[in-house]
Motif scaffolding. Structure first.
Motif, PDB file in Angstrom:
ATOM      1  N   UNK A  99       1.160  -0.965   0.126  1.00 38.05           N
ATOM      2  CA  UNK A  99      -0.039  -0.049  -0.009  1.00 38.05           C
ATOM      3  C   UNK A  99       0.777   1.339  -0.074  1.00 38.05           C
ATOM      4  N   UNK A 100       0.603   2.168  -0.757  1.00 37.42           N
ATOM      5  CA  UNK A 100       1.338   3.400  -1.060  1.00 37.42           C
ATOM      6  C   UNK A 100       0.485   4.578  -0.478  1.00 37.42           C
ATOM      7  N   UNK A 101       1.369   5.621   0.259  1.00 33.22           N
ATOM      8  CA  UNK A 101       0.906   6.719   0.882  1.00 33.22           C
ATOM      9  C   UNK A 101       1.769   7.830   0.330  1.00 33.22           C
ATOM     10  N   UNK A 102       1.273   9.135   0.060  1.00 34.39           N
ATOM     11  CA  UNK A 102       1.994  10.085  -0.490  1.00 34.39           C
ATOM     12  C   UNK A 102       1.845  11.376   0.635  1.00 34.39           C
ATOM     13  N   UNK A 133       3.796  -1.358   3.571  1.00 34.07           N
ATOM     14  CA  UNK A 133       3.340   0.026   3.467  1.00 34.07           C
ATOM     15  C   UNK A 133       4.584   0.817   3.087  1.00 34.07           C
ATOM     16  N   UNK A 134       4.495   1.603   2.015  1.00 39.47           N
ATOM     17  CA  UNK A 134       5.577   2.575   1.529  1.00 39.47           C
ATOM     18  C   UNK A 134       4.883   3.896   1.560  1.00 39.47           C
ATOM     19  N   UNK A 135       5.866   4.670   2.494  1.00 41.13           N
ATOM     20  CA  UNK A 135       5.343   5.887   2.596  1.00 41.13           C
ATOM     21  C   UNK A 135       6.362   6.921   1.839  1.00 41.13           C
ATOM     22  N   UNK A 136       6.012   7.779   1.047  1.00 40.36           N
ATOM     23  CA  UNK A 136       6.934   8.515   0.352  1.00 40.36           C
ATOM     24  C   UNK A 136       6.660  10.065   0.577  1.00 40.36           C
ATOM     25  N   UNK A 149      11.643   8.361   2.446  1.00 40.40           N
ATOM     26  CA  UNK A 149      10.872   7.113   1.920  1.00 40.40           C
ATOM     27  C   UNK A 149      10.850   5.985   3.316  1.00 40.40           C
ATOM     28  N   UNK A 150       9.943   5.534   3.443  1.00 44.90           N
ATOM     29  CA  UNK A 150       9.671   4.624   4.564  1.00 44.90           C
ATOM     30  C   UNK A 150       8.999   3.313   4.189  1.00 44.90           C
ATOM     31  N   UNK A 151       9.640   2.265   4.531  1.00 47.77           N
ATOM     32  CA  UNK A 151       9.145   1.073   3.992  1.00 47.77           C
ATOM     33  C   UNK A 151       8.889   0.013   5.203  1.00 47.77           C
ATOM     34  N   UNK A 152       7.547  -0.059   5.367  1.00 52.51           N
ATOM     35  CA  UNK A 152       7.390  -1.047   6.588  1.00 52.51           C
ATOM     36  C   UNK A 152       6.624  -2.229   6.491  1.00 52.51           C
ATOM     37  N   UNK A 153       6.991  -3.395   6.903  1.00 50.69           N
ATOM     38  CA  UNK A 153       6.272  -4.566   6.812  1.00 50.69           C
ATOM     39  C   UNK A 153       6.955  -5.673   7.626  1.00 50.69           C
ATOM     40  N   UNK A 154       6.203  -6.753   7.464  1.00 49.67           N
ATOM     41  CA  UNK A 154       6.440  -8.092   8.480  1.00 49.67           C
ATOM     42  C   UNK A 154       8.035  -8.479   8.203  1.00 49.67           C
ATOM     43  N   UNK A 155       8.621  -8.181   6.905  1.00 49.30           N
ATOM     44  CA  UNK A 155       9.789  -8.763   6.767  1.00 49.30           C
ATOM     45  C   UNK A 155      10.619  -7.767   6.031  1.00 49.30           C
ATOM     46  N   UNK A 156      11.717  -7.242   6.313  1.00 52.04           N
ATOM     47  CA  UNK A 156      12.640  -6.057   5.511  1.00 52.04           C
ATOM     48  C   UNK A 156      13.871  -6.754   5.183  1.00 52.04           C
ATOM     49  N   UNK A 157      14.021  -6.874   3.835  1.00 54.81           N
ATOM     50  CA  UNK A 157      15.263  -7.436   3.166  1.00 54.81           C
ATOM     51  C   UNK A 157      16.068  -6.354   2.525  1.00 54.81           C
ATOM     52  N   UNK A 158      17.140  -6.098   3.242  1.00 54.48           N
ATOM     53  CA  UNK A 158      18.102  -4.915   2.954  1.00 54.48           C
ATOM     54  C   UNK A 158      19.688  -5.325   2.880  1.00 54.48           C
TER      55      UNK A 158
END
Length: 219
Positions: A99-102, A133-136, A149-158
Motif C-alpha cells: 500500500x502506498x501513501x504520498x 506499506x510504502x510512505x513517500x 521514503x519509509x518501507x514498513x512490513x513484516x520482513x525487511x530485506x536490505x
C-alpha cells in the motif's frame, strides 16, 4: 570519479536494467510462441491477456528506468511530481502486496531529486519482500529538497552494501548491478553538496536525502 569508474558505473546500471527487463520481455516472447501454436479461441484469449500484462509491465519499467537512470531529455530542469508518482504507483501495482501513501508538498521537483526519489522507492519496494506499506514524502525547505521514503512490513530485506553505497562508504570492489543505483544517487547528492542516509529497523527501512538546489531551480 575517473573515466574507469564512470564506465564501470554505466555498465552496472545497464546490467541492472537488463536484469529487471528480462522477465517481462521473456514473458512476451513466450506468449507470442504460445499464440502461434494455440488454436483454441479461449486459450488464445488468455494468452493475449498475458501478453497485454507483460507489455504493460515492460513499458512501466522502461519509463521508470528512463527517468531514474537516464538523462530524461524530454523533461526540463524541473519535473512535475505526477511523473515519478505515476511510475512508482505502476511498480507498486505490479507488486500487488504494497500500500502506498504520498506526502508531496510541491508541484515540481528538480531532476536530481526525482532520480533520488525513484531510486529510493525502488530500494524500498525491493525491501518489502512480504509486502507492507510504502510512505513517500518530499518538500523544499530552506533552499533544499528533503526526501523521506519509509518501507514498513513484516520482513525487511536490505543488503547493507546498498546502505554503504548510499552513504558513500562503499568499497569500489563492491560496485555491482545491485549497488550501482544507490552509488549513482550518492554521487548526485554529493555533487549538490547534499547527502543521503538510511536506518534499518526490524520492521522498517527509512531512506532520507537532503539535496541543496541551485538558485535558478528554486521558486
Amino acid at each position: 570519479m575517473d573515466d574507469r569508474q564512470s564506465i564501470d558505473l554505466a555498465a552496472m546500471l545497464c546490467s541492472r536494467l537488463c536484469h529487471d527487463m528480462l522477465s517481462p520481455v521473456g514473458a512476451l516472447s513466450n506468449g507470442l510462441e504460445l499464440l502461434a501454436m494455440e488454436t483454441d479461441p479461449e486459450m488464445r484469449a488468455n494468452v493475449v491477456e498475458l501478453l497485454e500484462q507483460s507489455a504493460h509491465v515492460s513499458t512501466s519499467k522502461l519509463k521508470f528506468f528512463r527517468l531514474a537512470f537516464g538523462a530524461a531529455g524530454g523533461f526540463g530542469d524541473r519535473v512535475e511530481v505526477t511523473e515519478p508518482q505515476a511510475l512508482i504507483e505502476a511498480l507498486v501495482t505490479d507488486n500487488g502486496k504494497i500500500s502506498l501513501n504520498w506526502a508531496l508538498a510541491d508541484a515540481t521537483l528538480a531532476k536530481p531529486a526525482v532520480k533520488v526519489l525513484l531510486n529510493f522507492a525502488q530500494i524500498a519496494i525491493d525491501a518489502l519482500v512480504r509486502g507492507g506499506t510504502l510512505d513517500i514524502g518530499a518538500e523544499r525547505r530552506d533552499g533544499a529538497c528533503e526526501i523521506v521514503v519509509r518501507a514498513a512490513g513484516p520482513k525487511i530485506a536490505f543488503d547493507e552494501t546498498i546502505g554503504r553505497a548510499l552513504d558513500g562508504s562503499l568499497d569500489r570492489s563492491d560496485l555491482t548491478s545491485r549497488t550501482a543505483a544507490a552509488h549513482m544517487i550518492h554521487l548526485l547528492a554529493s555533487e549538490s553538496g547534499g547527502g543521503l542516509q538510511y536506518h534499518r529497523g526490524d520492521d522498517a527501512l527509512v531512506l532520507g536525502a537532503v539535496l541543496p538546489e541551485a538558485e535558478g531551480l528554486i521558486g
